[in-house]
Design a protein around this motif. Structure first.
Motif, PDB file in Angstrom:
ATOM      1  N   UNK A  48       5.523   4.730 -48.140  1.00 15.57           N
ATOM      2  CA  UNK A  48       5.730   5.985 -47.406  1.00 15.57           C
ATOM      3  C   UNK A  48       4.563   6.958 -47.574  1.00 15.57           C
ATOM      4  N   UNK A  49       3.797   6.822 -48.643  1.00 16.35           N
ATOM      5  CA  UNK A  49       2.636   7.704 -48.813  1.00 16.35           C
ATOM      6  C   UNK A  49       1.509   7.350 -47.846  1.00 16.35           C
ATOM      7  N   UNK A  50       1.584   6.202 -47.198  1.00 19.49           N
ATOM      8  CA  UNK A  50       0.539   5.765 -46.272  1.00 19.49           C
ATOM      9  C   UNK A  50       0.740   6.284 -44.853  1.00 19.49           C
ATOM     10  N   UNK A  51       1.871   6.915 -44.588  1.00 14.06           N
ATOM     11  CA  UNK A  51       2.139   7.455 -43.251  1.00 14.06           C
ATOM     12  C   UNK A  51       1.227   8.653 -43.013  1.00 14.06           C
ATOM     13  N   UNK A  52       0.598   8.661 -41.857  1.00  7.72           N
ATOM     14  CA  UNK A  52      -0.343   9.729 -41.543  1.00  7.72           C
ATOM     15  C   UNK A  52       0.394  10.926 -40.950  1.00  7.72           C
ATOM     16  N   UNK A  53       0.787  11.829 -41.821  1.00  5.49           N
ATOM     17  CA  UNK A  53       1.421  13.073 -41.426  1.00  5.49           C
ATOM     18  C   UNK A  53       1.060  14.131 -42.455  1.00  5.49           C
ATOM     19  N   UNK A  54       1.197  15.379 -42.074  1.00  2.18           N
ATOM     20  CA  UNK A  54       0.798  16.458 -42.976  1.00  2.18           C
ATOM     21  C   UNK A  54       1.895  16.876 -43.946  1.00  2.18           C
ATOM     22  N   UNK A  55       3.106  16.330 -43.796  1.00  4.68           N
ATOM     23  CA  UNK A  55       4.216  16.759 -44.654  1.00  4.68           C
ATOM     24  C   UNK A  55       5.075  15.564 -45.050  1.00  4.68           C
ATOM     25  N   UNK A  56       5.343  15.445 -46.317  1.00  3.69           N
ATOM     26  CA  UNK A  56       6.158  14.336 -46.812  1.00  3.69           C
ATOM     27  C   UNK A  56       7.552  14.354 -46.192  1.00  3.69           C
ATOM     28  N   UNK A  57       8.156  15.527 -46.100  1.00  2.47           N
ATOM     29  CA  UNK A  57       9.504  15.625 -45.544  1.00  2.47           C
ATOM     30  C   UNK A  57       9.580  15.117 -44.118  1.00  2.47           C
ATOM     31  N   UNK A  58       8.547  15.365 -43.333  1.00  2.00           N
ATOM     32  CA  UNK A  58       8.518  14.867 -41.958  1.00  2.00           C
ATOM     33  C   UNK A  58       8.406  13.346 -41.949  1.00  2.00           C
ATOM     34  N   UNK A  59       7.596  12.790 -42.823  1.00  4.96           N
ATOM     35  CA  UNK A  59       7.480  11.326 -42.923  1.00  4.96           C
ATOM     36  C   UNK A  59       8.814  10.714 -43.305  1.00  4.96           C
ATOM     37  N   UNK A  60       9.518  11.334 -44.250  1.00  7.93           N
ATOM     38  CA  UNK A  60      10.817  10.810 -44.694  1.00  7.93           C
ATOM     39  C   UNK A  60      11.861  10.924 -43.589  1.00  7.93           C
ATOM     40  N   UNK A  61      11.857  12.041 -42.886  1.00  9.78           N
ATOM     41  CA  UNK A  61      12.841  12.251 -41.822  1.00  9.78           C
ATOM     42  C   UNK A  61      12.654  11.234 -40.702  1.00  9.78           C
ATOM     43  N   UNK A  62      11.428  11.027 -40.277  1.00 10.70           N
ATOM     44  CA  UNK A  62      11.164  10.055 -39.216  1.00 10.70           C
ATOM     45  C   UNK A  62      11.481   8.645 -39.682  1.00 10.70           C
ATOM     46  N   UNK A  63      11.236   8.364 -40.939  1.00  8.50           N
ATOM     47  CA  UNK A  63      11.539   7.046 -41.511  1.00  8.50           C
ATOM     48  C   UNK A  63      13.026   6.717 -41.399  1.00  8.50           C
ATOM     49  N   UNK A  64      13.860   7.729 -41.424  1.00  2.00           N
ATOM     50  CA  UNK A  64      15.305   7.511 -41.362  1.00  2.00           C
ATOM     51  C   UNK A  64      15.732   6.661 -40.173  1.00  2.00           C
ATOM     52  N   UNK A  65      15.130   6.880 -39.022  1.00  6.64           N
ATOM     53  CA  UNK A  65      15.472   6.084 -37.838  1.00  6.64           C
ATOM     54  C   UNK A  65      15.111   4.622 -38.009  1.00  6.64           C
ATOM     55  N   UNK A  66      13.931   4.380 -38.582  1.00  2.30           N
ATOM     56  CA  UNK A  66      13.492   3.002 -38.821  1.00  2.30           C
ATOM     57  C   UNK A  66      14.409   2.340 -39.846  1.00  2.30           C
ATOM     58  N   UNK A  67      14.778   3.091 -40.878  1.00  5.13           N
ATOM     59  CA  UNK A  67      15.664   2.560 -41.914  1.00  5.13           C
ATOM     60  C   UNK A  67      17.007   2.128 -41.324  1.00  5.13           C
ATOM     61  N   UNK A  68      17.533   2.908 -40.425  1.00  2.00           N
ATOM     62  CA  UNK A  68      18.826   2.577 -39.817  1.00  2.00           C
ATOM     63  C   UNK A  68      18.728   1.276 -39.019  1.00  2.00           C
ATOM     64  N   UNK A  69      17.688   1.129 -38.235  1.00  2.00           N
ATOM     65  CA  UNK A  69      17.510  -0.096 -37.460  1.00  2.00           C
ATOM     66  C   UNK A  69      17.317  -1.294 -38.398  1.00  2.00           C
ATOM     67  N   UNK A  70      16.507  -1.123 -39.430  1.00  2.00           N
ATOM     68  CA  UNK A  70      16.280  -2.209 -40.386  1.00  2.00           C
ATOM     69  C   UNK A  70      17.564  -2.572 -41.131  1.00  2.00           C
ATOM     70  N   UNK A  71      18.382  -1.577 -41.435  1.00  2.00           N
ATOM     71  CA  UNK A  71      19.657  -1.850 -42.111  1.00  2.00           C
ATOM     72  C   UNK A  71      20.578  -2.697 -41.243  1.00  2.00           C
ATOM     73  N   UNK A  72      20.584  -2.420 -39.943  1.00  2.00           N
ATOM     74  CA  UNK A  72      21.405  -3.222 -39.041  1.00  2.00           C
ATOM     75  C   UNK A  72      20.836  -4.635 -38.896  1.00  2.00           C
TER      76      UNK A  72
END
Length: 107
Positions: A48-72
């Motif tokens: 997650x530290x490799x995501x190119x964004x200026x804020x960790x919280x934004x990287x984590x929030x966007x990751x949530x959608x990917x996590x849900x799809x991967x969980x399914x």
């Protein structure tokens, strides 16, 4: 494209790490399952530290959608339970939300 690959890798690492704990606690697997699970969770956090964004919280929030799809996907491929239409619809909504969070215009 790099962001999607990083998120996909992070999702697999997180789900595998959490599943190792689940397997030990709920499925009676040996305690040594926790060691690769912990390594997997460390890999998840690093990715997650490799995501190119200026804020960790934004990287984590966007990751949530990917996590849900991967969980399914995990549910279907590893646990042999096919997601239903509500699972798929919810995951689609989450992906749209993740895209808005990550790539929405900022001023």
């Amino acid at each position: 494209m790099k962001t999607v690959v990083v998120y996909a890798g992070a999702a697999v690492a997180e789900i595998a790490g959490c599943f190792a704990f689940w397997a030990w606690l709920r499925l009676g697997k040996p305690v040594w399952w926790l060691f690769p699970g912990l390594l997997s969770l460390v890999l998840f956090a690093y990715l997650l530290t490799l995501v190119e964004t200026d804020a960790a919280g934004r990287a984590y929030a966007a990751y949530g959608g990917i996590y849900i799809v991967a969980s399914l996907a995990w549910l279907w491929t590893i646990e042999s339970i096919r997601p239903d239409r509500w699972d798929v619809a919810g995951a689609g909504l989450c992906l749209v939300g993740a895209a808005v969070i990550l790539w929405g215009p900022r001023g």
